[in-house]
Design a protein around this motif. Structure first.
Motif, mmCIF file in Angstrom:
data_model
loop_
_atom_site.group_PDB
_atom_site.id
_atom_site.type_symbol
_atom_site.label_atom_id
_atom_site.label_comp_id
_atom_site.label_asym_id
_atom_site.label_seq_id
_atom_site.Cartn_x
_atom_site.Cartn_y
_atom_site.Cartn_z
ATOM 1 N N GLY A 142 9.421 3.138 0.141
ATOM 2 C CA GLY A 142 8.471 3.248 1.247
ATOM 3 C C GLY A 142 9.156 3.813 2.478
ATOM 4 O O GLY A 142 10.364 3.667 2.657
ATOM 5 N N GLN B 198 0.822 -1.222 0.000
ATOM 6 C CA GLN B 198 0.000 0.000 0.000
ATOM 7 C C GLN B 198 0.853 1.270 0.000
ATOM 8 O O GLN B 198 0.444 2.300 -0.513
ATOM 9 C CB GLN B 198 -0.980 -0.001 1.182
ATOM 10 C CG GLN B 198 -0.394 -0.426 2.543
ATOM 11 C CD GLN B 198 0.470 0.618 3.214
ATOM 12 O OE1 GLN B 198 0.194 1.807 3.087
ATOM 13 N NE2 GLN B 198 1.508 0.197 3.928
ATOM 14 N N ALA C 258 10.713 -1.974 10.003
ATOM 15 C CA ALA C 258 11.123 -1.794 8.608
ATOM 16 C C ALA C 258 10.703 -2.981 7.742
ATOM 17 O O ALA C 258 11.202 -3.155 6.634
ATOM 18 C CB ALA C 258 12.627 -1.572 8.538
ATOM 19 N N CYS C 259 9.750 -3.785 8.259
ATOM 20 C CA CYS C 259 9.174 -4.910 7.505
ATOM 21 C C CYS C 259 10.209 -5.897 6.970
ATOM 22 O O CYS C 259 10.406 -6.024 5.757
ATOM 23 C CB CYS C 259 8.307 -4.397 6.356
ATOM 24 S SG CYS C 259 6.927 -3.372 6.875
ATOM 25 N N GLY D 146 8.282 3.190 5.798
ATOM 26 C CA GLY D 146 8.384 2.346 6.988
ATOM 27 C C GLY D 146 9.843 2.009 7.210
ATOM 28 O O GLY D 146 10.377 2.128 8.325
ATOM 29 N N SER D 147 10.498 1.607 6.141
ATOM 30 C CA SER D 147 11.914 1.255 6.236
ATOM 31 C C SER D 147 12.813 2.501 6.172
ATOM 32 O O SER D 147 13.826 2.568 6.875
ATOM 33 C CB SER D 147 12.294 0.267 5.134
ATOM 34 O OG SER D 147 11.935 0.747 3.865
ATOM 35 N N VAL E 130 10.261 -5.261 -0.246
ATOM 36 C CA VAL E 130 9.682 -4.552 -1.398
ATOM 37 C C VAL E 130 10.712 -3.502 -1.853
ATOM 38 O O VAL E 130 10.479 -2.296 -1.790
ATOM 39 C CB VAL E 130 8.315 -3.913 -1.036
ATOM 40 C CG1 VAL E 130 7.603 -3.445 -2.299
ATOM 41 C CG2 VAL E 130 7.445 -4.905 -0.290
ATOM 42 N N ARG F 87 12.031 -1.891 -4.510
ATOM 43 C CA ARG F 87 11.592 -1.680 -5.894
ATOM 44 C C ARG F 87 12.617 -0.904 -6.706
ATOM 45 O O ARG F 87 13.135 0.108 -6.236
ATOM 46 C CB ARG F 87 10.269 -0.880 -5.891
ATOM 47 C CG ARG F 87 9.133 -1.639 -5.280
ATOM 48 C CD ARG F 87 8.005 -0.713 -4.880
ATOM 49 N NE ARG F 87 8.273 -0.104 -3.592
ATOM 50 C CZ ARG F 87 7.340 0.237 -2.714
ATOM 51 N NH1 ARG F 87 6.080 0.032 -2.976
ATOM 52 N NH2 ARG F 87 7.669 0.788 -1.576
HETATM 53 S S1 SF4 Z 1 6.614 -3.516 3.132
HETATM 54 FE FE1 SF4 Z 1 8.078 -1.836 2.761
HETATM 55 S S2 SF4 Z 1 6.930 -0.324 1.578
HETATM 56 FE FE2 SF4 Z 1 5.456 -1.695 2.540
HETATM 57 S S3 SF4 Z 1 4.915 -0.714 4.525
HETATM 58 FE FE3 SF4 Z 1 6.619 -2.119 4.926
HETATM 59 S S4 SF4 Z 1 8.447 -0.836 4.755
HETATM 60 FE FE4 SF4 Z 1 6.791 0.279 3.751
#
Ligand code: SF4
Length: 280
Positions: free
Chosen positions: A146, A67, A182-183, A148-149, A272, A274
């Motif tokens: 993104g 998202q 940071a996923c 988050g990271s 992700v 990219r």
């Molecule tokens: S997967 Fe990557 S792009 Fe998606 S919310 Fe987590 S840190 Fe952000």
């Protein structure tokens, strides 16, 4: 002098923004699949299975992998024998980003002023890094990032006496502090050398390098391998729920620096990671 019309830049950037958000590059996708095979933790394996299923759904339904479709980072290697006609290059890149994010129904995540925070509604402006090179081509890499990271990235102004151990300590500390935020599983981009801003750009550039490749210098390649082992020994695991796959890769880029310093930037990225690259 080769002439390239700005409309060609715009249409390529538009397609690359959409492409990068819908499909991972082959190196990252195969690393995620390999992580599924090697993950020792049952829950970690289940999470990676869900990430793979998510990639398949994004492909089948033509929807973004995540998202957070990111801020558009654009690396341009501009041949010095190229003349862009019809519009200035920066405006053409931003127009491509605008069309990609609006027509591709990608989330618009950019605010015009960092304090007032009003959305620009088309994901512009892009962050553009220009590099003037020989030749009459333009190589463009679109790398939506993104936050988050991005928010878990760190900068360390190390001193020469900190040595390789100081670099390792900083990178492992940054990854530990990032944890689930940071996923993971991560790709860790590291920039060593230059100065304050150069190290950060090196770290960002490192994220766009094929993760099956290593730095050409043997001692940096060894550092990439050591760091990957140390990071995966942390046990953070997929989604931060434990496991043997905390990072898919550590990519390091280096540059000359001052006798008194050893800047070290760590740009965290989730799986992700990219990027879409084309030569025009
Ligand atoms: S997967 Fe990557 S792009 Fe998606 S919310 Fe987590 S840190 Fe952000």
């Amino acid at each position: 002098m080769r002439e390239i019309d700005a409309s060609i830049i715009i249409s390529n950037i538009k397609e690359m923004c959409i492409e990068a958000n819908l499909y991972l590059s082959n190196d990252i996708e195969s690393a995620v699949k390999k992580a599924f095979d090697t993950e020792k933790n049952e829950l970690g394996k289940k999470i990676i299975g869900q990430l793979i299923e998510n990639l398949e759904i994004a492909d089948k339904d033509q929807i973004p992998i995540c998202q957070d479709t990111g801020m558009a980072i654009v690396f341009v290697k501009l041949g010095q024998d190229v003349h862009v006609t019809g519009m200035n290059l920066t405006d053409a890149i931003n127009e491509g980003v605008r069309q990609g994010y609006v027509e591709g129904y990608l989330r618009k995540s950019v605010v015009k002023d960092p304090i007032i925070r009003e959305n620009t509604k088309d994901n512009t402006p892009a962050i553009i890094h220009y590099d003037i090179v020989e030749g009459e081509n333009i190589e463009i890499t679109v790398a939506p990032k993104g936050f988050g990271s991005e928010n878990m990235s760190r900068m360390y102004m190390l001193k020469p006496a900190d040595g390789v151990e100081g670099i390792k300590k900083s990178v492992v500390e940054a990854v530990s502090m990032a944890g689930p935020n940071a996923c993971p599983p991560f790709v860790v981009g590291v920039g060593i050398g230059g100065n304050f801003e150069k190290a950060a750009i090196l770290a960002k550039t490192a994220l766009t390098r094929d993760i099956n490749t290593h730095h050409p210098d043997e001692h940096i390649k060894a550092l990439e391998e050591d760091l990957l082992n140390e990071i995966n020994a942390l046990g953070i695991g997929p989604a931060g729920l434990g496991g043997s796959n905390t990072a898919l890769a550590v990519n390091i880029e280096t540059f000359a620096t001052h006798i008194a310093g050893m800047p070290c930037a760590i740009n965290m990225c989730c799986h992700v990671n990219r990027h879409s690259r084309r030569t025009i």
